[in-house]
Design an enzyme around this catalytic site. Structure first.
Site, mmCIF file in Angstrom:
data_model
loop_
_atom_site.group_PDB
_atom_site.id
_atom_site.type_symbol
_atom_site.label_atom_id
_atom_site.label_comp_id
_atom_site.label_asym_id
_atom_site.label_seq_id
_atom_site.Cartn_x
_atom_site.Cartn_y
_atom_site.Cartn_z
ATOM 1 N N GLY A 196 10.945 -2.532 -15.081
ATOM 2 C CA GLY A 196 12.204 -1.869 -15.411
ATOM 3 C C GLY A 196 13.269 -2.145 -14.382
ATOM 4 N N ASN A 197 14.355 -1.397 -14.457
ATOM 5 C CA ASN A 197 15.455 -1.575 -13.498
ATOM 6 C C ASN A 197 16.040 -0.212 -13.141
ATOM 7 O OD1 ASN A 197 17.963 -1.019 -15.260
ATOM 8 N ND2 ASN A 197 16.796 -2.474 -16.476
#
Ligand code: CTP
Ligand code: CA
Length: 235
Positions: free
Chosen positions: A33-34
């Site tokens: 993810g980020n």
């Protein structure tokens, strides 16, 4: 001529905004993810609603507490890039404006394990990735047929060869969106007194607006540019 009453400039318009950051599962408990919080996309959805639009917010992993509560904002929560793509495309049918403010994972694992991956002795298995579809480019390719204003975001840093704006220009031409909001990130930018500094480019890479200030200020400036486009394409 009858004077046009000054009203909310997005009244009667339908606006789709994506926000947050997509997550790609590796197994039932882990993901790639980020760090996108979704705040810029939420600010855009709220500002568009206050300007009279009917808004669909496609929120990828945005914390509940910051989701908008406005009556004319419908929130769809998603997790992965493919879910975000489905939700945005469904909402975009018949919409006047689509704004891709979400940070979309460029790649996803080829497969997600059905069970929690166990620690094994020896070297760990490599993670095999595939490229996700480019949602913004897909929307941009369809925008003229649909008479839609399509907007993207790009967070860029300069490098040895080229500055932020040059990277932004190249991306604006490659994506083909009507507007691309380019945000310089890194080092001491994006924090402190001036949370955001954004340059808005058109599909040719030319500068059409600059905005500086809070995410709300950036949202209003970007919607000004969107409203200009809507007026130009529908009158
Ligand atoms: N975007 C998208 N689908 C993807 C990747 C990005 O719709 N698979 C959108 C983002 O929501 C954003 C814009 O494209 O509005 C720019 O994203 P960015 O990551 O800066 O561009 P990329 O084309 O992925 O290029 P790179 O990451 O290599 O800089
Ligand atoms: Ca990317």
């Amino acid at each position: 001529a009858t004077p046009v009453p000054a009203g909310p400039d997005l009244a009667g318009r339908t606006v789709v905004v994506s926000a947050g950051g997509t997550r790609e599962p590796l197994d039932p408990v882990r993901f790639l993810g980020n760090r996108s919080s979704g705040r810029q996309g939420v600010a855009l959805a709220v500002a568009a609603a206050h300007r009279g639009a009917r808004v669909t917010l496609v929120a990828a992993n945005v914390e509940d507490v910051i989701l908008p509560r406005e009556a004319n904002v419908e929130v769809h929560q998603v997790e992965t890039t493919l879910q975000l793509r489905d939700a945005v495309r469904a909402a975009a049918t018949g919409a006047d404006v689509v704004i891709m403010a979400a940070a979309v994972a460029d790649f996803r694992p080829v497969a997600s394990a059905g069970h929690k991956i166990k620690k094994t002795s020896g070297a760990p298995a490599p993670i095999e990735l595939v490229t996700n579809p480019d949602i913004l480019a897909e929307l941009a390719a369809d925008r003229l047929r649909r008479g839609q204003v399509v907007v993207g975001f790009a967070a860029e840093t300069g490098d040895g060869q080229r500055g932020v704006l040059e990277h932004g220009r190249e991306k604006a031409r490659r994506k083909g969106a009507d507007l691309l909001a380019v945000n310089e990130v890194g080092a001491d930018l994006g924090f402190g007194d001036v949370p955001n500094e954004v340059t808005v480019l058109d599909a040719a890479g030319d500068v059409v607006a600059r905005a500086r200030g809070t995410k709300g200020d950036v949202a209003e400036a970007l919607l000004d540019a969107v409203a200009d486009r809507l007026r130009a394409t529908t009158t």
